[in-house]
Write an enzyme that holds these catalytic residues in place. Structure first.
Site, PDB file in Angstrom:
ATOM      1  N   CYS A 227       0.802  -1.221   0.000  1.00 15.15           N
ATOM      2  CA  CYS A 227       0.000   0.000   0.000  1.00 15.15           C
ATOM      3  C   CYS A 227       0.835   1.272   0.000  1.00 15.15           C
ATOM      4  CB  CYS A 227      -0.938   0.004   1.204  1.00 15.15           C
ATOM      5  SG  CYS A 227      -2.117  -1.384   1.219  1.00 15.15           S
TER       6      CYS A 227
ATOM      7  N   HIS B 189      12.413   1.074   5.513  1.00 14.13           N
ATOM      8  CA  HIS B 189      12.170  -0.323   5.143  1.00 14.13           C
ATOM      9  C   HIS B 189      12.712  -1.233   6.245  1.00 14.13           C
ATOM     10  CE1 HIS B 189      11.638  -3.927   2.843  1.00 14.13           C
ATOM     11  NE2 HIS B 189      11.387  -3.285   1.723  1.00 14.13           N
TER      12      HIS B 189
ATOM     13  N   HIS C 181      -1.929  19.824   7.722  1.00 17.81           N
ATOM     14  CA  HIS C 181      -2.832  18.742   7.338  1.00 17.81           C
ATOM     15  C   HIS C 181      -2.094  17.396   7.362  1.00 17.81           C
ATOM     16  CE1 HIS C 181      -5.386  22.038   6.002  1.00 17.81           C
ATOM     17  NE2 HIS C 181      -4.371  22.469   5.269  1.00 17.81           N
TER      18      HIS C 181
ATOM     19  N   HIS D 282      -2.510   6.790   5.706  1.00 19.69           N
ATOM     20  CA  HIS D 282      -3.035   5.705   4.871  1.00 19.69           C
ATOM     21  C   HIS D 282      -4.261   5.069   5.511  1.00 19.69           C
ATOM     22  CE1 HIS D 282      -3.535   2.089   2.628  1.00 19.69           C
ATOM     23  NE2 HIS D 282      -3.043   1.305   3.572  1.00 19.69           N
TER      24      HIS D 282
ATOM     25  N   ASN E 236     -10.419   0.648   1.961  1.00 20.49           N
ATOM     26  CA  ASN E 236      -8.973   0.641   1.753  1.00 20.49           C
ATOM     27  C   ASN E 236      -8.709   0.483   0.262  1.00 20.49           C
ATOM     28  OD1 ASN E 236      -6.229   0.136   1.581  1.00 20.49           O
ATOM     29  ND2 ASN E 236      -6.177  -1.326   3.268  1.00 20.49           N
TER      30      ASN E 236
END
Length: 457
Positions: free
Chosen positions: A188, A267, A349, A353, A386
């Site tokens: 995602c 990562h 703002h 996700h 989603n």
């Protein structure tokens, strides 16, 4: 007397010679310094990082007949005859707590009984979404498809041959020398990875336009087994996608909506728990599905913490940085907790996700944000579900439709994805936005935010 006059003339000549020499040297020095300054200015001008401008973006708005209200979704699962009672109860429980409302959509193939998960169904879904958003974006700005220099797509679980970018190149007649990249298997957070790739490409390719396509195909990825970690994915993913137009051309500076300020990637793939938190695999019966572990929220929190530590010094005002650094000293001796900076002093703002209610709430808690800061994310989850990598763009369109984004405001996009990855992008609004410009929220923005159990107190 003559001798004295002669000596005086010699002294005057010497003084004149010295003066002329100094004047000539000063002129030479001034000229040299001027040339050096000009060279330095030119080197700085041509070697400085080129700005990445976001001209505009378009999000897919599914037609109303593709909506799946929660009761209908549950009924569909029951009459499909695929799942046993225990699996149905679990999916019903997740759906009812998911934060997804009755307007979220799935493609036609998923409405069928049994659902059509064929390659042709996935191709039709992909083309419907991407052809629509690309056409909308290019026509709105009267962009000649032949002027696109770079195209990047990201879709994790559907990787056809020819590629998704090839579909767009064929459909819209893009140039033969276009730089084309199709990313897959990146989860995602791949939307921001695509932005990162384009930013790097624009550093070396002057006067270029880039098109980014973000989506996830729902059709081919329904799980029909009994594994609980894999059943969750059945309930939260919905139909959606976005097209984003980026540029480094000077003439686009005054027409672009945003400028990319920072992009930080984290990562955690070297850690097994993080690596296995979101994984496509076979269950015990050989059925393929995406497994979401119980540790997912904890892994996301850890990844976000590392990401924030790198992003913070780039965006936070100095007082907040000093408070954070000061809290590390007593913490080293086990006497205090680390101070979490107030990111509201850096951003106006937040786009988190919309992976699920737990993810949004976890980020709000970690960053000490209020419910109003996560409103765009909650409403995107409620209306669209989603939509994977494209969710961040639905959230930004929500803020635009609500007329909340002003010129000079900064927006923090936070993406999570398999691997495990946490990515942040910081945008600055550089134009006066017109909230009446039509986008995916325009038809019903007056109905949001919804109240009660649908996210906003």
């Amino acid at each position: 007397m003559t001798r004295t006059l002669s000596i005086s003339l010699e002294k005057m000549e010497l003084f004149l010679f010295i003066y002329e020499s100094l004047s000539s040297s000063a002129h030479y020095l001034a000229t040299s310094v001027s040339i050096v300054i000009i060279i330095v200015i030119l080197v700085y001008y041509f070697s400085r990082p080129r700005c990445t401008y976001l001209i505009d973006f378009s999000c897919y708005q599914p037609p109303d007949y593709l909506r799946v209200p929660i009761p209908n979704f549950i009924e569909h699962l029951e009459i499909s005859g695929v799942f046993g009672r225990e699996s149905l109860d679990l999916q019903r429980k997740v759906l009812e707590r998911s934060g997804i409302g009755d307007e979220a959509c799935v493609p036609v193939s998923v409405h069928e009984i049994p659902p059509d998960s064929s390659f042709s169904a996935a191709t039709a879904e992909t083309q419907e979404i991407l052809f629509t958003v690309v056409k909308d974006l290019l026509s709105k700005h009267r962009i000649d498809p032949a002027s696109i220099d770079i195209i990047v797509s990201n879709c994790s679980l559907f990787c056809p041959t020819p590629s998704i970018t090839s579909m767009i190149i064929n459909r819209f007649g893009l140039r033969r020398d276009i730089k084309s990249f199709s990313l897959s298997g990146m989860g995602c957070s791949a939307g921001l990875l695509s932005i990162n790739l384009v930013r790097d490409l624009l550093k070396v390719h002057c006067n270029s336009l880039a098109l980014v396509l973000s989506m996830e195909a729902v059709s081919p990825n329904g799980y029909k087994g009994k594994s609980k970690p894999m059943l969750i994915a059945n309930t939260i993913f919905r139909m959606g996608g976005a097209a984003i137009l980026l540029s480094n051309r000077k003439q686009d500076k005054h027409s672009a909506k945003y400028k990319l300020k920072h992009l930080v990637r984290t990562h955690l793939g070297s850690d097994n728990e993080s690596y296995e938190s979101v994984m496509q695999q076979n269950d015990e019966e050989g059925r393929v599905g995406v497994s979401l572990s119980k540790q997912l929220v904890m892994v996301a929190s850890r990844a976000l913490k590392i990401n924030v530590m790198e992003l913070g010094p780039r965006v936070l005002p100095y007082p907040e940085q000093l408070k954070y650094m000061g809290s590390l000293i007593p913490r080293r001796w086990g006497r205090a907790r680390t101070y979490m900076p107030n990111f509201k002093k850096a951003f106006q703002h937040f786009c988190i996700h919309a992976g699920g209610r737990a993810i949004i709430e976890g980020v709000e808690k970690h960053l000490k944000l209020g419910k109003e800061d996560g409103e765009a994310s909650r409403m995107t989850l409620y209306r669209y579900g989603n939509t994977s990598s494209s969710s961040l763009w639905y959230e930004l369109q929500y803020l635009e439709a609500k007329a909340r984004v002003k010129r000079g405001d900064t927006i923090w996009q936070i993406g999570f994805g398999s691997g495990f990855k946490a990515n942040s992008a910081v945008w600055q609004c550089i134009s006066e936005l017109n909230p009446k410009d039509r986008n995916a929220w325009s038809d019903r923005i007056h109905l949001y935010p919804v109240r009660g159990d649908a996210q906003v107190p």
